[in-house]
Design a protein around this motif. Structure first.
Motif, mmCIF file in Angstrom:
data_model
loop_
_atom_site.group_PDB
_atom_site.id
_atom_site.type_symbol
_atom_site.label_atom_id
_atom_site.label_comp_id
_atom_site.label_asym_id
_atom_site.label_seq_id
_atom_site.Cartn_x
_atom_site.Cartn_y
_atom_site.Cartn_z
ATOM 1 N N ARG A 1 38.308 -11.925 1.231
ATOM 2 C CA ARG A 1 39.047 -10.861 0.548
ATOM 3 C C ARG A 1 38.544 -10.682 -0.881
ATOM 4 N NH1 ARG A 1 44.893 -13.005 0.889
ATOM 5 N NH2 ARG A 1 43.700 -14.904 0.459
ATOM 6 N N ARG A 2 38.271 -11.786 -1.562
ATOM 7 C CA ARG A 2 37.784 -11.703 -2.930
ATOM 8 C C ARG A 2 36.399 -11.059 -2.976
ATOM 9 N NH1 ARG A 2 37.914 -17.307 -5.788
ATOM 10 N NH2 ARG A 2 40.081 -17.071 -5.119
ATOM 11 N N SER A 3 35.525 -11.441 -2.039
ATOM 12 C CA SER A 3 34.191 -10.836 -1.966
ATOM 13 C C SER A 3 34.287 -9.333 -1.716
ATOM 14 C CB SER A 3 33.376 -11.497 -0.847
ATOM 15 O OG SER A 3 33.215 -12.877 -1.063
ATOM 16 N N TYR A 4 35.201 -8.981 -0.841
ATOM 17 C CA TYR A 4 35.416 -7.571 -0.489
ATOM 18 C C TYR A 4 35.842 -6.778 -1.729
ATOM 19 C CZ TYR A 4 36.746 -3.970 2.979
ATOM 20 O OH TYR A 4 36.830 -2.840 3.757
ATOM 21 N N ALA A 5 36.774 -7.334 -2.496
ATOM 22 C CA ALA A 5 37.259 -6.654 -3.700
ATOM 23 C C ALA A 5 36.157 -6.519 -4.747
ATOM 24 C CB ALA A 5 38.454 -7.413 -4.278
ATOM 25 N N VAL A 6 35.356 -7.559 -4.922
ATOM 26 C CA VAL A 6 34.277 -7.517 -5.911
ATOM 27 C C VAL A 6 33.261 -6.431 -5.558
ATOM 28 C CG1 VAL A 6 32.290 -8.807 -6.809
ATOM 29 C CG2 VAL A 6 34.537 -9.897 -6.691
ATOM 30 N N PRO B 1 26.485 -5.179 2.701
ATOM 31 C CA PRO B 1 27.378 -6.335 2.658
ATOM 32 C C PRO B 1 28.811 -5.999 3.058
ATOM 33 C CG PRO B 1 26.824 -5.592 0.449
ATOM 34 C CD PRO B 1 25.904 -4.869 1.381
ATOM 35 N N PHE B 2 29.245 -4.761 2.821
ATOM 36 C CA PHE B 2 30.573 -4.374 3.294
ATOM 37 C C PHE B 2 30.699 -4.601 4.799
ATOM 38 C CE2 PHE B 2 30.605 -1.703 -0.599
ATOM 39 C CZ PHE B 2 31.841 -2.055 -1.099
ATOM 40 N N THR B 3 29.628 -4.236 5.524
ATOM 41 C CA THR B 3 29.645 -4.379 6.982
ATOM 42 C C THR B 3 29.799 -5.838 7.390
ATOM 43 O OG1 THR B 3 28.219 -2.445 7.193
ATOM 44 C CG2 THR B 3 28.379 -3.885 9.104
ATOM 45 N N THR B 4 29.101 -6.735 6.693
ATOM 46 C CA THR B 4 29.179 -8.154 7.017
ATOM 47 C C THR B 4 30.610 -8.663 6.903
ATOM 48 O OG1 THR B 4 26.901 -8.578 6.327
ATOM 49 C CG2 THR B 4 28.407 -10.463 6.345
ATOM 50 N N LEU C 1 20.226 -8.340 -0.921
ATOM 51 C CA LEU C 1 20.568 -9.463 -1.799
ATOM 52 C C LEU C 1 22.033 -9.857 -1.651
ATOM 53 C CD1 LEU C 1 18.646 -8.394 -5.038
ATOM 54 C CD2 LEU C 1 18.057 -10.260 -3.479
ATOM 55 N N ALA C 2 22.903 -8.856 -1.598
ATOM 56 C CA ALA C 2 24.328 -9.154 -1.466
ATOM 57 C C ALA C 2 24.637 -9.792 -0.117
ATOM 58 C CB ALA C 2 25.146 -7.874 -1.647
ATOM 59 N N SER C 3 23.941 -9.354 0.934
ATOM 60 C CA SER C 3 24.158 -9.950 2.255
ATOM 61 C C SER C 3 23.702 -11.402 2.294
ATOM 62 C CB SER C 3 23.413 -9.133 3.318
ATOM 63 O OG SER C 3 23.970 -7.847 3.436
ATOM 64 N N ALA D 1 26.537 -2.447 -3.576
ATOM 65 C CA ALA D 1 27.699 -1.590 -3.365
ATOM 66 C C ALA D 1 27.323 -0.168 -2.989
ATOM 67 C CB ALA D 1 28.566 -1.570 -4.623
ATOM 68 N N LEU D 2 26.215 0.341 -3.492
ATOM 69 C CA LEU D 2 25.786 1.690 -3.154
ATOM 70 C C LEU D 2 25.162 1.708 -1.760
ATOM 71 C CD1 LEU D 2 24.179 3.376 -6.309
ATOM 72 C CD2 LEU D 2 26.214 4.093 -5.064
ATOM 73 N N SER D 3 25.075 2.893 -1.182
ATOM 74 C CA SER D 3 24.448 3.038 0.125
ATOM 75 C C SER D 3 23.769 4.392 0.209
ATOM 76 C CB SER D 3 25.485 2.903 1.245
ATOM 77 O OG SER D 3 24.897 3.113 2.515
ATOM 78 N N VAL D 4 22.790 4.500 1.082
ATOM 79 C CA VAL D 4 22.100 5.764 1.302
ATOM 80 C C VAL D 4 22.541 6.410 2.610
ATOM 81 C CG1 VAL D 4 20.094 5.164 -0.076
ATOM 82 C CG2 VAL D 4 20.162 4.489 2.313
ATOM 83 N N GLU D 5 23.496 5.802 3.300
ATOM 84 C CA GLU D 5 24.004 6.334 4.555
ATOM 85 C C GLU D 5 25.494 6.081 4.657
ATOM 86 O OE1 GLU D 5 20.798 6.085 7.948
ATOM 87 O OE2 GLU D 5 20.925 4.162 6.933
#
Length: 375
Positions: free
Chosen positions: A67-72, A111-114, A52-54, A101-105
């Motif tokens: 930058r704002r998306s990254y901080a959020v 979305p951080f990766t994007t 969903l975030a991606s 924001a959470l991850s299983v790996e």
């Protein structure tokens, strides 16, 4: 290069938190009374949040600001940590996990990766930069997995997530404005090229297969099948992370000699056979050996894939390409752990067999379709 250094620092902090979560999250859920199906569904919710975030980043990320998306996203990670530390109900944690924001790996963190993939490309790093980027995550993940060997504690996991989330948000705000997209380019979203759509469809298949054996579910499976404690699992995951680090750094060297696509495909194929073999391991020692061998190969496609996507389109289309390909991966990935949980009563080997077979088909199809595509 200052921007890349800040991104590497934020990635290192997040890798530490995700390494710990990969070991302890599923065990905490199990300790809370959830069975295999319940754990699988919660982990699926975590990955659904990444999807969903991606999607949101693909549509509004550049307009809202990278930058704002990254901080959020980092602030959302801190929120998830506070809910875990407070012992919030599972439904509330699952709702917060929909932030992505959470991850299983440790690696492949939605979305951080994007955001990071496009910002790193804009900061001028080459293929080796993507290898270093993923190696940083693996090193930090090793430390996180070692932390996971400590006694199970929601206060430990929650506290680390909160600290990492707040620190990551502060680092995000220090990134230079040059990483943002000019307003004229953000006026109308760029449609992905057909070749990018085909690539995204294949990535979706690979991601669905990988969802059957995410690290958090693997930790749960090892505990149930071999009665392995979190200390043993943490040490195993730390060893895998060390080998992944080496593979991330080696992958660009191999790609420089044999090409990005060749490196993606022909390091991935043997790792699929090792994954299938895990299902038939007679004991934890053999299963651990197969997983360690697989760690040497299974992640070489990560930095090469990121560079491959960036090289496929002109600079003005790279945000869209990164968002589309990453979104495709996280749209299908949540199905994997849910199905793995449902299949477990039918036989513990099924998730590994399905994942290994599907990944093999993905590799062969990717090679057949894209071997003549010029970058």
């Amino acid at each position: 290069m200052r921007a890349a250094q800040l991104i590497f620092a934020a990635q290192a902090l997040r890798g530490l938190a995700y390494g710990l979560a990969a070991v302890q999250l599923a065990a905490l859920l199990q300790a809370g009374g959830l069975g295999a199906v319940g754990v699988g569904l919660v982990l699926a919710a975590v990955m659904a949040g990444g999807a969903l975030a991606s999607v949101a980043l693909a549509r509004w990320g550049d307009r809202f600001g990278r930058r704002r998306s990254y901080a959020v996203l980092y602030l959302a990670l801190a929120l998830c940590g506070s809910l875990i530390a407070a012992g919030a109900p599972v439904w509330l944690l699952s709702l917060a996990a929909l932030s992505g924001a959470l991850s299983v790996e440790v690696v492949e963190s939605g979305p951080f990766t994007t955001v990071e993939q496009v910002m790193l490309d804009g900061s001028g790093v080459a293929v080796r930069g993507f290898g270093l980027y993923n190696a940083v995550a693996a090193i930090a993940g090793t430390a996180g997995a070692l932390l996971g060997a400590l006694p199970l504690s929601r206060w430990l996991l929650g506290g680390v997530l909160v600290a990492v989330g707040v620190s990551g948000a502060l680092l995000a705000l220090r990134l230079p404005a040059s990483l943002e997209v000019a307003a004229v380019r953000v006026a109308a979203p760029v449609r992905p090229r057909p070749v990018v759509v085909r690539l995204a469809a294949l990535f979706a298949v690979d991601s669905l297969a990988g969802g059957f054996v995410v690290q958090a579910y693997l930790a749960y499976w090892l505990g149930v099948h071999y009665q392995t404690g979190t200390a043993g699992i943490g040490l195993l995951f730390a060893g895998c992370a060390v080998l992944q680090t080496a593979s991330f750094l080696l992958a660009p060297v191999i790609a420089g000699r044999f090409g990005l696509l060749n490196t993606m495909v022909f390091t991935h194929l043997p790792s699929n056979l090792l994954l299938i073999g895990v299902a038939f391991a007679p004991g934890f020692a053999v299963a651990a050996g197969l997983l360690l061998a697989r760690a040497c190969l299974s992640s070489m496609d990560v930095p090469t894939r990121q560079a491959y996507v960036m090289a496929m389109v002109p600079p003005g289309e790279r945000t869209t390409a990164a968002a589309v390909t990453n979104t495709a991966r996280y749209l299908t990935r949540p199905i994997g752990p849910a199905l793995a949980g449902l299949l477990t009563p039918l036989g513990l080997a099924w998730p590994f067999l399905i994942a290994g077979t599907a990944k093999t088909l993905y590799d062969l199809t990717l090679w057949r379709i894209f071997r003549r595509v010029e970058l």
